[in-house]
Design a protein around this motif. Structure first.
Motif, mmCIF file in Angstrom:
data_model
loop_
_atom_site.group_PDB
_atom_site.id
_atom_site.type_symbol
_atom_site.label_atom_id
_atom_site.label_comp_id
_atom_site.label_asym_id
_atom_site.label_seq_id
_atom_site.Cartn_x
_atom_site.Cartn_y
_atom_site.Cartn_z
ATOM 1 N N PHE A 56 0.834 -1.207 0.000
ATOM 2 C CA PHE A 56 0.000 0.000 0.000
ATOM 3 C C PHE A 56 0.862 1.248 0.000
ATOM 4 O O PHE A 56 2.074 1.201 0.262
ATOM 5 C CB PHE A 56 -0.963 0.032 1.191
ATOM 6 C CG PHE A 56 -0.347 -0.275 2.530
ATOM 7 C CD1 PHE A 56 0.571 0.583 3.135
ATOM 8 C CD2 PHE A 56 -0.693 -1.438 3.216
ATOM 9 C CE1 PHE A 56 1.118 0.293 4.376
ATOM 10 C CE2 PHE A 56 -0.150 -1.743 4.451
ATOM 11 C CZ PHE A 56 0.766 -0.863 5.033
ATOM 12 N N ASP A 57 0.206 2.366 -0.302
ATOM 13 C CA ASP A 57 0.806 3.689 -0.151
ATOM 14 C C ASP A 57 0.309 4.274 1.161
ATOM 15 O O ASP A 57 -0.897 4.229 1.456
ATOM 16 C CB ASP A 57 0.399 4.615 -1.304
ATOM 17 C CG ASP A 57 1.012 4.194 -2.630
ATOM 18 O OD1 ASP A 57 2.222 3.892 -2.648
ATOM 19 O OD2 ASP A 57 0.287 4.160 -3.641
ATOM 20 N N TYR A 58 1.235 4.841 1.941
ATOM 21 C CA TYR A 58 0.903 5.413 3.242
ATOM 22 C C TYR A 58 1.496 6.806 3.318
ATOM 23 O O TYR A 58 2.716 6.979 3.209
ATOM 24 C CB TYR A 58 1.473 4.523 4.351
ATOM 25 C CG TYR A 58 1.289 5.048 5.751
ATOM 26 C CD1 TYR A 58 0.044 5.478 6.204
ATOM 27 C CD2 TYR A 58 2.366 5.092 6.635
ATOM 28 C CE1 TYR A 58 -0.123 5.952 7.496
ATOM 29 C CE2 TYR A 58 2.208 5.554 7.937
ATOM 30 C CZ TYR A 58 0.963 5.992 8.357
ATOM 31 O OH TYR A 58 0.808 6.461 9.632
ATOM 32 N N ASP A 59 0.622 7.818 3.466
ATOM 33 C CA ASP A 59 1.106 9.199 3.491
ATOM 34 C C ASP A 59 1.269 9.745 4.902
ATOM 35 O O ASP A 59 1.489 10.945 5.089
ATOM 36 C CB ASP A 59 0.185 10.108 2.673
ATOM 37 C CG ASP A 59 -1.198 10.287 3.299
ATOM 38 O OD1 ASP A 59 -1.452 9.707 4.382
ATOM 39 O OD2 ASP A 59 -2.032 11.003 2.705
ATOM 40 N N GLY A 60 1.170 8.880 5.878
ATOM 41 C CA GLY A 60 1.256 9.293 7.274
ATOM 42 C C GLY A 60 -0.103 9.355 7.940
ATOM 43 O O GLY A 60 -0.197 9.361 9.172
ATOM 44 N N ASP A 61 -1.152 9.379 7.129
ATOM 45 C CA ASP A 61 -2.519 9.412 7.652
ATOM 46 C C ASP A 61 -3.433 8.393 6.982
ATOM 47 O O ASP A 61 -4.229 7.741 7.638
ATOM 48 C CB ASP A 61 -3.134 10.811 7.466
ATOM 49 C CG ASP A 61 -2.456 11.867 8.310
ATOM 50 O OD1 ASP A 61 -2.376 11.671 9.532
ATOM 51 O OD2 ASP A 61 -1.989 12.874 7.737
ATOM 52 N N ILE A 62 -3.321 8.266 5.658
ATOM 53 C CA ILE A 62 -4.261 7.455 4.887
ATOM 54 C C ILE A 62 -3.520 6.351 4.133
ATOM 55 O O ILE A 62 -2.426 6.576 3.588
ATOM 56 C CB ILE A 62 -5.044 8.333 3.885
ATOM 57 C CG1 ILE A 62 -5.799 9.446 4.633
ATOM 58 C CG2 ILE A 62 -6.024 7.496 3.080
ATOM 59 C CD1 ILE A 62 -6.467 10.451 3.716
ATOM 60 N N PHE A 63 -4.140 5.176 4.098
ATOM 61 C CA PHE A 63 -3.616 4.033 3.347
ATOM 62 C C PHE A 63 -4.420 3.902 2.060
ATOM 63 O O PHE A 63 -5.644 3.728 2.096
ATOM 64 C CB PHE A 63 -3.727 2.755 4.169
ATOM 65 C CG PHE A 63 -2.955 2.777 5.461
ATOM 66 C CD1 PHE A 63 -1.644 2.329 5.507
ATOM 67 C CD2 PHE A 63 -3.531 3.263 6.629
ATOM 68 C CE1 PHE A 63 -0.925 2.354 6.691
ATOM 69 C CE2 PHE A 63 -2.824 3.289 7.822
ATOM 70 C CZ PHE A 63 -1.511 2.836 7.851
ATOM 71 N N THR A 64 -3.742 3.982 0.921
ATOM 72 C CA THR A 64 -4.396 3.886 -0.374
ATOM 73 C C THR A 64 -3.681 2.860 -1.244
ATOM 74 O O THR A 64 -2.588 2.387 -0.914
ATOM 75 C CB THR A 64 -4.408 5.246 -1.096
ATOM 76 O OG1 THR A 64 -3.048 5.700 -1.247
ATOM 77 C CG2 THR A 64 -5.200 6.287 -0.302
ATOM 78 N N ASN A 65 -4.298 2.534 -2.386
ATOM 79 C CA ASN A 65 -3.722 1.534 -3.300
ATOM 80 C C ASN A 65 -3.326 0.271 -2.543
ATOM 81 O O ASN A 65 -2.227 -0.260 -2.703
ATOM 82 C CB ASN A 65 -2.512 2.110 -4.047
ATOM 83 C CG ASN A 65 -2.870 3.319 -4.880
ATOM 84 O OD1 ASN A 65 -3.884 3.326 -5.571
ATOM 85 N ND2 ASN A 65 -2.055 4.359 -4.802
#
Length: 260
Positions: free
Chosen positions: A234-243
């Motif tokens: 997954f992609d993690y931007d520090g708040d949200i998990f996407t893809n």
């Protein structure tokens, strides 16, 4: 009535699958599902799925827990029904299908035994003392422990799942040990009311919970479960998990027919 079925497993998480597009089976009550999933008096499985026709998607996945009740999203079940759809000739290497938590995209290898299933995005993780609580299509409790191989997961998981906080709605309870190069996970599943050999939404929840210790970015998490190996990306931007993708084997065990 004679019903044709297939039995699939994904890392030891096993399911009964029925092609419901043109089936004489009109209704499944709780007692019939529970009997089919019973490991002594039925076929035996962690859950049962119907593959149904849908006008806007390749198919619709309807999932029942082993106790006979309609369930929330099942990650390994989703991967297995994709392999089942390929076996039926409904899809080739990619699919978009509908599940209880919404649309899902998946891709499958040419041999049909490795499925990468896109899971829902997650933007909320809460704490319960030193454990994490989040929803990855199903609700999960994640607790980090040491020496997981020796833990009585049935007793510990059952106690948490039935405490005052979670008893009414139920929750899946995951215990994880960080092995450095991979995570070792064991899960007590609601609806099965026992430890299962794997839980797809569970390992996804575990990977997200422990990713909070890491730097944001693209994260690949290898996971060992009792039934084999899975991987969560997954992609993690520090708040949200996407893809978010749950990746692993999905294999046909056998097919047969049963009289209902």
């Amino acid at each position: 009535m004679i019903i044709n079925f297939s039995k699939y497993q994904g890392a030891g998480n096993d399911f009964i699958l029925i092609d419901h597009r043109d089936s004489e089976l009109k209704n499944l009550d709780n007692s019939i599902v529970a009997q089919l999933c019973d490991r002594r008096f039925g076929i035996g499985a962690d859950g049962l799925m119907l593959l149904k026709q849908h006008d806007d998607f390749d198919f619709e996945m309807v999932y029942y827990n082993a106790d006979g009740n309609l369930g929330s999203m099942c990650g390994n079940g989703g991967r297995c029904i994709v392999a089942f759809a390929k076996h039926l000739g409904i899809i080739d290497s990619e699919t978009n299908f509908l599940a209880v938590d919404g649309p899902h995209y998946a891709k499958i290898t040419a041999k049909g035994n490795w499925v990468e299933l896109q899971m829902i995005d997650v933007d909320a993780i809460s704490k319960d003392d030193d454990a994490f609580v989040l929803n990855t299509g199903s609700p999960h409790y994640v607790k980090e422990v040491k020496d997981l191989a020796k833990l009585d997961v049935f007793s510990a998981g059952k106690e948490i799942r039935n405490n005052d906080t979670y008893k009414a709605a139920g929750i899946n309870v995951n215990f994880v040990e960080d092995k450095g190069d991979h995570l070792f996970v064991r899960t007590f599943e609601r609806g099965v009311e026992d430890e299962t050999f794997a839980c797809g939404t569970g390992v996804t929840a575990v990977a997200m919970a422990l990713a909070q210790k890491k730097q944001p970015g693209y994260i690949e998490t290898p996971v060992e479960v009792l039934g084999g190996k899975l991987q969560i990306n997954f992609d993690y931007d520090g708040d949200i998990f996407t893809n978010v993708f749950l990746c692993g084997p999905a294999e046909k065990v056998f097919e047969g027919e049963i009289v209902l």
